[in-house]
Design an enzyme around this catalytic site. Structure first.
Site, short mmCIF file in Angstrom:
data_model
loop_
_atom_site.label_atom_id
_atom_site.label_comp_id
_atom_site.label_asym_id
_atom_site.label_seq_id
_atom_site.Cartn_x
_atom_site.Cartn_y
_atom_site.Cartn_z
N CYS A 188 -32.28 7.61 -4.44
CA CYS A 188 -30.94 8.23 -4.41
C CYS A 188 -29.87 7.16 -4.22
O CYS A 188 -28.83 7.17 -4.90
CB CYS A 188 -30.86 9.23 -3.28
SG CYS A 188 -32.08 10.56 -3.30
N GLY A 195 -35.02 7.80 0.67
CA GLY A 195 -33.74 7.85 -0.03
C GLY A 195 -33.39 6.60 -0.82
O GLY A 195 -32.23 6.45 -1.26
N THR A 196 -34.36 5.72 -1.05
CA THR A 196 -34.04 4.49 -1.79
C THR A 196 -33.62 4.79 -3.23
O THR A 196 -32.69 4.18 -3.75
CB THR A 196 -35.24 3.53 -1.80
OG1 THR A 196 -36.42 4.25 -2.18
CG2 THR A 196 -35.45 2.90 -0.44
#
Length: 263
Positions: A209, A206-207
Site C-alpha cells: 500500500c 502495509g508495504t
C-alpha cells in the site's frame, strides 16, 4: 500549489495498511491525501477478523463528492473486493479522467487473509487495468493474475508480457518474495530493474500500500516513472529499517521516518 492524491481502498483499523497507510505516505511525501473507502476491516497486526464491503452507492457518492470539488492529480486504487465496486470506480475514472492512476491489486494481506473475491480478479483485468498508468502486483498477486507460479526472473518477465495485454500502462512486479539472497529486485515492463537491499524485519505490514501510494504521490509531483519508483522504494526501505513494534504480530513501516524518530 500542493498536489492532491486520492486513494480508493479499504480501511485498516490497526492503521498500518489500506487507507491509513496511504494517507500517511501521501502526507509524508508532501501531498494532500483524499480517500474513498471501499471496505471496512477489523484487523490488527496478527490478522484480519472481519471485512464489510461498502455499498456501490456510497462509494459512488464519495467519488462524486471528491471529483466534482477538488482537482485530483493522481489516484491510487487498492482493495476493491467486489465486481459492483469495480464497475462504479471504472465509471468514475472514465467520467473524471484523472491523468495518473496507480493500481495496486490487493488480494492477500501480509498476515495471509484473502481480501479479493474470485470473480473480481477478471473484473480488475478488464475494467481497471486498461485505465491504469501503472499496476503494482507483488510476486504472489502476479501469480494469481497469470495463473502460474513465478520461480525465476524469466518467469516474471513472461508474466509481465502476459499482463501487458490488459493495459496500455506499465507493470511493476515486486519481487520481494523471490529468493535472491540479500537483494530485492522489482521488475518494470520497460525492462528496467530496481534493486534494493533485503531488510530483515517483522514490520512489513502495509508495504505494498505504501509503495503504490508513494509512487502516486511522486508522479503527481512530476517525477518521471523511473524516479518515482526509485524514490518510493527508498522511502519504504527506510520505513522498514526504522520501524518500531506495534502490536504482537506484523507491524507497520515507519511512515514518517524523515520527519521524526521513534524513541
Amino acid at each position: 500549489m500542493i498536489k492532491k492524491v486520492l486513494t480508493i481502498a479499504g480501511s485498516d483499523s490497526s492503521g498500518g495498511a489500506g487507507i491509513q497507510a496511504d494517507l500517511k505516505t501521501m502526507a509524508a511525501l508532501g501531498t494532500y491525501g483524499l480517500s474513498v473507502i471501499t471496505a471496512i476491516t477489523a484487523q490488527n497486526t496478527q490478522g484480519v477478523y472481519a471485512v464489510e464491503t461498502l455499498s456501490p452507492s456510497i462509494v459512488e457518492e464519495q467519488l462524486k463528492a471528491v471529483f466534482t470539488d477538488i482537482p485530483i492529480n493522481a489516484v491510487k486504487i487498492g482493495m476493491v473486493s467486489e465486481c459492483s465496486l469495480i464497475e462504479v470506480i471504472e465509471n468514475a475514472l472514465i467520467q473524471y479522467q484523472p491523468k495518473i492512476i496507480i493500481m495496486d491489486p490487493v488480494m492477500v494481506s501480509t498476515t495471509g487473509s484473502v481480501l479479493l473475491q474470485e470473480d473480481a480478479i477478471e473484473a480488475l483485468k478488464t475494467k481497471l487495468f486498461p485505465l491504469a498508468t501503472l499496476i503494482t502486483p507483488n510476486l504472489h498477486e502476479a501469480e494469481v493474475l497469470v495463473g502460474e507460479k513465478l520461480l525465476s526472473e524469466a518467469d516474471i518477465q513472461k508474466a509481465i508480457e502476459n499482463l501487458k495485454k490488459w493495459t496500455h500502462g506499465e507493470i511493476l512486479v515486486k519481487g520481494g518474495h523471490l529468493p535472491l539472497g540479500d537483494q530485492v529486485i522489482d521488475f518494470l515492463s520497460t525492462g528496467e530493474k530496481f534493486i534494493g537491499k533485503w531488510i530483515e524485519s517483522n514490520n512489513t505490514h502495509g508495504t505494498g500500500c505504501s509503495l503504490s501510494s508513494a509512487i502516486a504521490a511522486l508522479l503527481a509531483q512530476d517525477y518521471s516513472m523511473t524516479q518515482a519508483i526509485c524514490l518510493a522504494k527508498n522511502y519504504v526501505e527506510e520505513g522498514i529499517r526504522l520501524s518500531f513494534p506495534v502490536g504482537q504480530g506484523s507491524g507497520p513501516i515507519h511512515h514518517f521516518h524523515s520527519l521524526w524518530r521513534a524513541e
